[in-house]
Write an enzyme that holds these catalytic residues in place. Structure first.
Site, PDB file in Angstrom:
ATOM      1  N   TYR A 139      25.956  44.880  43.868  1.00  0.00           N
ATOM      2  CA  TYR A 139      27.298  45.338  44.216  1.00  0.00           C
ATOM      3  C   TYR A 139      28.057  44.225  44.925  1.00  0.00           C
ATOM      4  O   TYR A 139      27.460  43.435  45.656  1.00  0.00           O
ATOM      5  CB  TYR A 139      27.229  46.512  45.203  1.00  0.00           C
ATOM      6  N   TYR A 178      18.619  48.477  40.445  1.00  0.00           N
ATOM      7  CA  TYR A 178      18.466  47.602  41.615  1.00  0.00           C
ATOM      8  C   TYR A 178      17.500  48.207  42.624  1.00  0.00           C
ATOM      9  O   TYR A 178      17.327  49.417  42.687  1.00  0.00           O
ATOM     10  CB  TYR A 178      19.816  47.301  42.267  1.00  0.00           C
ATOM     11  N   ARG A 188      16.636  52.024  41.930  1.00  0.00           N
ATOM     12  CA  ARG A 188      17.567  53.042  41.436  1.00  0.00           C
ATOM     13  C   ARG A 188      17.756  52.891  39.928  1.00  0.00           C
ATOM     14  O   ARG A 188      17.979  51.783  39.438  1.00  0.00           O
ATOM     15  CB  ARG A 188      18.953  52.895  42.085  1.00  0.00           C
ATOM     16  N   HIS A 191      23.274  53.349  37.148  1.00  0.00           N
ATOM     17  CA  HIS A 191      24.189  54.494  37.293  1.00  0.00           C
ATOM     18  C   HIS A 191      25.590  54.006  37.617  1.00  0.00           C
ATOM     19  O   HIS A 191      25.788  52.904  38.118  1.00  0.00           O
ATOM     20  CB  HIS A 191      23.702  55.431  38.400  1.00  0.00           C
ATOM     21  N   HIS A 193      28.889  55.474  39.828  1.00  0.00           N
ATOM     22  CA  HIS A 193      29.373  56.520  40.734  1.00  0.00           C
ATOM     23  C   HIS A 193      30.715  57.035  40.232  1.00  0.00           C
ATOM     24  O   HIS A 193      31.581  56.238  39.850  1.00  0.00           O
ATOM     25  CB  HIS A 193      29.568  55.953  42.143  1.00  0.00           C
TER      26      HIS A 193
END
Lengths: 273, 184
Positions: A139, A178, A188, A191, A193
């Site tokens: 991110y 990640y 995770r 995905h 959000h």
């Protein structure tokens, strides 16, 4: 008073603990809770789709309410939602690959779907916000310390307003999986959000869209905070070859359904079932 | 009402990195600061240990001062005069959220409140609550939700009016003074 250190609590990516549990323990906890919830549901208990008290997701320990929510009849303000229109968002904001001078790295995808209420009616003119990691699972956030490369051509945030048919469309890059420090070897599933408004403030949700066939599903405490398989399935997009654009992008379809508000719901009378 | 035909999409945590996906200019300025009738509504979001939560997001939706629910656009692109009722605030490193807004009104005899939603890292799904204005005691006493609660629970839903006219309202996700959350 509390120590000043924890008040600046770092997000999951920075948390570390000497007594981290292994994946096997987390997986067992997930399975035990799912079994327990299925038993309670079979016994007639009415349970929310997402479990608030979900210890396998370690950060939830001090952040879930301990009491059941109160069932209330919504007042007028709760039956409406803030109003949006097509001009609130520029069309380019739904294309996350055009926000920089160069092309972002990774697998270009389009995500298309409809925003519906639980009666199947499309919800037009509502704001949808998305955010995601880049193709290597990183991110753009100062607290994300995962040592995967940042992509100078990818920010990972986008917006759209649903059209008259409740449809939205994003062009982006498939996010990478990640690691996070919930337990040893915690990863995770990939995905995106989603933040979504419905027709009423009671319908507002934030959720996550996943990709089909991810091997990390059974291992992930956040995905599994939803206890029924049929509800978890609602978070998984469908690969749609007709949506795939030749020589350009892979297509995924994902409809979002916001619930109620079921203002007329009431406790069954004695003998009524 | 006909039968529902579709299962709703369940909620998930907002995660730790929501800020860059959900930020926009003046998102917490429901009204222009210091404009006529503008007040500050602020407070702290706490966890079960009483520690402030720095990575949460609070949203409010409220009627205008005369009780009307705004159907005007402009919550996302503020023009500094259209009242839309909606605001969003991230908590600071000290767990503090803050809005510039107006005192909501209500229909006659009803108690005015802000509808509020809390999201946070570590919170698996959104939480609905209400932030009632403390001023009209008769209306508060007649409110169906408030009158169904014991005094300690009731207190978690009613803001405090400070001498400068602002409203102070803390939210406790868990533990001592746990806020009453709602389902519909």
């Amino acid at each position: 008073m509390t120590d000043p250190q924890p008040t600046a609590a770092a997000p999951e990516s920075l948390l570390a603990s000497a007594d981290f549990p292994p994946q096997s323990q987390i997986t067992r906890e997930i399975q035990d809770i799912h079994t327990e919830y299925a038993r309670r549901e079979a016994a007639g208990e009415k349970l929310p789709a997402t479990i608030y008290d979900f210890p396998p997701y370690r950060s939830s320990l001090l952040r879930h309410p301990t009491k059941n929510p109160r069932l209330v009849d919504p007042e007028t303000i709760e039956l409406y939602s803030p109003a949006y229109g097509q001009r609130d968002v520029a069309a380019i904001e739904s294309d996350l690959t055009l926000q920089h001078a160069g092309e972002p790295l990774g697998e270009r995808i389009t995500v298309r779907g409809r925003l519906l209420d639980s009666w199947g009616r499309p919800i037009p003119n509502q704001l949808i916000e998305i955010w995601q990691a880049n193709s290597s699972g990183r991110y753009i956030h100062q607290r994300d310390q995962h040592p995967a490369p940042l992509d100078p051509n990818f920010t990972g945030a986008g917006r759209a307003i649903t059209n008259d048919n409740g449809e939205y469309l994003f062009t982006t890059i498939k996010p990478g999986a990640y690691p996070w420090k919930n337990h040893i070897n915690a990863w995770r599933p990939a995905h995106i959000h989603f933040s979504v408004f419905g027709n009423g403030f009671t319908q507002r949700i934030v959720t996550q869209m996943y990709f089909p066939g991810d091997p990390l599903f059974a291992l992930d405490p956040i995905y599994n905070s939803i206890h029924r398989q049929k509800d978890r399935d609602r978070l998984i997009s469908t690969y749609d070859h007709d949506l795939t654009v030749p020589e350009f992008s892979m297509g995924y379809r994902w409809d979002i359904v916001v619930d109620g508000p079921d203002a007329t719901w009431h406790e069954p009378e004695e003998g009524e079932h | 009402m006909p039968e529902k035909t579709l299962d709703p999409t369940p909620g998930q945590t907002v995660g730790p990195f929501f800020a860059y996906g959900t930020i926009y200019p003046k998102m917490h300025e429901v009204v222009h600061p210091y404009s006529p009738g503008a007040i500050v509504l602020g407070g702290t979001v706490y966890d079960g240990n009483g520690a402030p939560i720095p990575d949460s997001m609070v949203e409010i939706f409220g009627a205008d001062s005369d009780g009307t629910v705004s159907r005007a656009r402009g919550a996302f692109r503020r023009d500094d005069h259209t009242f839309t009722g909606f605001g969003r605030s991230f908590t600071t490193d000290e767990g503090h959220y803050e809005f510039w807004t107006r005192n909501p009104g209500a229909e006659a005899g009803k108690a005015p409140f802000f509808a509020a939603i809390v999201f946070a890292r570590g919170l698996p799904n959104k939480l609905h609550t209400r932030i009632y204005l403390p001023d009209d005691e008769a209306a508060l006493a007649a409110d169906p939700l408030l009158s169904s609660l014991d005094p300690a629970e009731r207190a978690t839903l009613i803001a405090t009016r400070l001498p400068d006219g602002s409203l102070q309202h803390d939210i406790h996700l868990q533990g001592e003074g746990e806020t009453v959350f709602l389902t519909f």
